[in-house]
Design a protein around this motif. Structure first.
Motif, short mmCIF file in Angstrom:
data_model
loop_
_atom_site.label_atom_id
_atom_site.label_comp_id
_atom_site.label_asym_id
_atom_site.label_seq_id
_atom_site.Cartn_x
_atom_site.Cartn_y
_atom_site.Cartn_z
N ILE A 104 0.90 -1.20 -0.14
CA ILE A 104 -0.07 -0.12 0.03
C ILE A 104 0.94 1.34 -0.03
CG2 ILE A 104 -1.82 0.92 1.13
CD1 ILE A 104 -2.73 -1.46 2.37
N THR A 105 0.76 1.88 -1.08
CA THR A 105 1.59 3.40 -0.89
C THR A 105 0.35 4.55 -1.17
OG1 THR A 105 1.59 2.97 -3.50
CG2 THR A 105 3.49 2.54 -2.45
N GLU A 106 0.93 5.94 -1.28
CA GLU A 106 -0.13 6.67 -0.93
C GLU A 106 -1.37 6.92 -1.44
OE1 GLU A 106 0.72 11.25 0.59
OE2 GLU A 106 2.36 10.06 -0.12
N GLU A 111 -10.88 -0.04 -4.51
CA GLU A 111 -10.79 -1.72 -4.73
C GLU A 111 -9.57 -2.42 -4.03
OE1 GLU A 111 -13.09 -4.16 -5.50
OE2 GLU A 111 -14.45 -2.41 -5.10
N LEU A 112 -8.56 -1.99 -4.32
CA LEU A 112 -7.19 -2.53 -3.82
C LEU A 112 -7.12 -2.42 -2.39
CD1 LEU A 112 -4.20 -3.19 -5.43
CD2 LEU A 112 -3.64 -1.35 -3.73
N LEU A 113 -7.75 -1.28 -1.76
CA LEU A 113 -7.37 -1.28 -0.37
C LEU A 113 -8.51 -2.00 0.20
CD1 LEU A 113 -7.46 2.83 0.37
CD2 LEU A 113 -5.52 1.05 0.23
N LEU A 114 -9.46 -2.52 -0.52
CA LEU A 114 -10.43 -3.60 0.05
C LEU A 114 -9.96 -4.96 -0.04
CD1 LEU A 114 -13.83 -2.14 -1.07
CD2 LEU A 114 -13.20 -2.49 1.20
N TYR A 428 -13.98 -11.59 1.12
CA TYR A 428 -12.55 -11.54 0.94
C TYR A 428 -11.76 -10.11 1.43
CZ TYR A 428 -7.50 -12.28 -0.25
OH TYR A 428 -6.18 -12.30 -0.30
N PRO A 429 -10.91 -9.98 2.11
CA PRO A 429 -10.23 -11.14 3.12
C PRO A 429 -11.29 -11.47 4.01
CG PRO A 429 -9.11 -9.03 3.25
CD PRO A 429 -10.23 -8.70 2.38
#
Ligand code: NSS
Length: 429
Positions: A104-106, A111-114, A428-429
């Protein structure tokens, strides 16, 4: 060992301290590594200078990426440019677990954070929200305890629909079908005959297919039920309980609230009584605002937003038309088209956070309503029994914990009020 918060203090200046936690951000320039360390209490800058620590420690400090777990020993010094105004000048830099290429970058998509929720929950936002949530709950438990409510543990696997049968999750229960609980209400109702005033905190499940910013498939439901309670007093309980929750969050989490851009003063000002607006009046208010509603229209997100966006204090909407609400509510003798019920709407456009009512005590009326809805009476036999053996007037309500957290923390979406949101699109997760 000090917490980061303890180290960030004038009293510590000049002293050698130890802190431990995870690297929040890091950069090196020439012979210095600037590593910001986080723990549950906050963040602090540490500077690791070549020569001030052992050769190995300096190498490790250069290698240790974001989220490496470390213990740092050093002297606290004032530094106006550092977050919090102090920094630690390291004499030791001990790595417990290296972290390389933290994904995780700035700027990341939602969706990616989920997808990376198991890592994103370490973020400062998620940490602040979790602490505020815990302080709201503590405020609630204290209020219930002070007012002699008994905390009880109702079942989660159930045989009947407590709310809409269209939003039931089925589970295979040995060789039968059972359901995940939507509400503990019926079980709480059964417990008032011995315990008088009860409450529970349980997960509730709603198979809501619609993707909205205020619906989860699994949420935490704080519910209460009390004997001898009329609907007006039921609303008084809600006002007091919520005030106690909010004031406890202000007391325990002023920094976390401020971090979430919630001015604690706006919560501190909230005190009972909250305004009670009749459903009829709510319709007229909405019509004046240009919304196309009339008697019988439900209040959805849009209508609730319109009613509450200019307010700073929660409000009740009371006495809904019967066709909009479940069979178990008590008929309103002053207007028999309606029930003695209330929805509590959070201000600033957030909308419903609590649903409550006085309960019907007339089995004939309830049977009629169940038949009208095409429900199988057999499933409700035990519930109807409660009215046969020493029935009393009683009321209760259910508060959606994530709904109140969403409002208090000014979140755009309810999924950020819970560590692992369950929605139609995601387990998920
Ligand atoms: O369906 S409710 O309006 N009411 C009941 O379940 C009653 N049987 C409670 C009771 O009287 N004991 O749900 C209550 C609250 C509602 O006001 C929301 O704050 C919350 O539960 N709620 C939800 N939160 C998150 N996600 C979903 N899907 C959801 N549905 C309800």
């Amino acid at each position: 060992m000090l917490s980061v918060k303890q180290a960030l203090s004038k009293d510590q200046v000049g002293k050698i301290v130890q802190v431990r936690g995870w690297i929040y951000r890091t950069r090196s320039s020439g012979g210095i590594v600037f590593a910001v360390l986080r723990d549950v209490s906050g963040i602090i800058q540490t500077t690791v200078k070549k020569g001030a620590v052992s050769e190995k420690d300096f190498d490790d400090a250069q290698k240790a990426g974001i989220e490496s777990s470390v213990m740092i020993e050093g002297e606290v010094a004032e530094d106006k440019r550092a977050p919090g105004g102090y920094e630690i000048r390291a004499t030791k830099f001990q790595v417990y677990g290296f972290s390389d290429g933290f994904p995780i970058t700035e700027y990341q998509s939602t969706e990616l954070l989920l997808d990376l929720r198991h890592l994103w929950i370490r973020s400062r936002e998620q940490t602040a929200v979790a602490k505020v949530k815990a302080s709201l709950l503590r405020g609630a438990r204290e209020w219930f305890h002070d007012n002699e409510y008994v905390e009880v543990t109702p079942p989660i696997i159930t045989g009947v629909a407590a709310e809409e049968s269209t939003t039931l999750f089925q589970v295979k229960y040995f060789d039968r079908i059972a359901y995940l609980s939507q509400s503990a209400q019926f079980y709480l109702e059964s417990l008032i005959y011995s315990l008088d005033k009860v409450y529970s905190l349980t997960p509730s499940f709603r198979a809501e297919k619609s993707r909205t910013p205020r619906h989860l498939a699994e949420y935490w439901h704080l519910e209460m039920e009390a004997a001898w309670l009329e609907n007006e007093d039921n609303m008084k309980v809600q006002e007091q309980l919520i005030t106690s929750m909010l004031h406890n969050a202000v007391k325990e989490c002023p920094e976390e609230l401020t971090f979430m851009k919630r001015d604690p003063a706006t919560l501190k000002k909230i005190e009972p009584p909250f305004e009670r607006m009749n459903y009829q009046e709510a319709m007229e208010t909405l019509q004046k605002k240009g919304l196309d509603v009339s008697w019988g229209s439900d209040l959805g997100a849009i209508e609730e937003r319109a009613l509450t966006q200019d307010r700073l204090v929660p409000m009740f909407v009371v006495n809904y038309p019967k066709e909009l609400k479940p069979f178990y509510m008590k008929e309103n003798p002053e207007d028999t088209r309606t029930y003695k019920n209330s929805d509590l709407l959070a201000p600033e456009g957030y909308g419903e956070i609590v649903g409550g009512s006085e309960r019907e005590t007339d089995n004939e009326l309830m049977l009629e309503r169940l038949r009208d809805k095409g429900e199988s009476i057999e499933n409700y036999k035990w519930y109807l029994d409660l009215r046969k053996y020493g029935s009393v007037p009683h009321s209760g309500f259910g508060l959606g914990l994530e709904r109140i957290v969403t409002w208090v923390c000014k979140l755009d979406h309810i999924r950020d009020s819970i560590p692992y949101p369950r929605t139609v699109a995601r387990v998920y997760p």
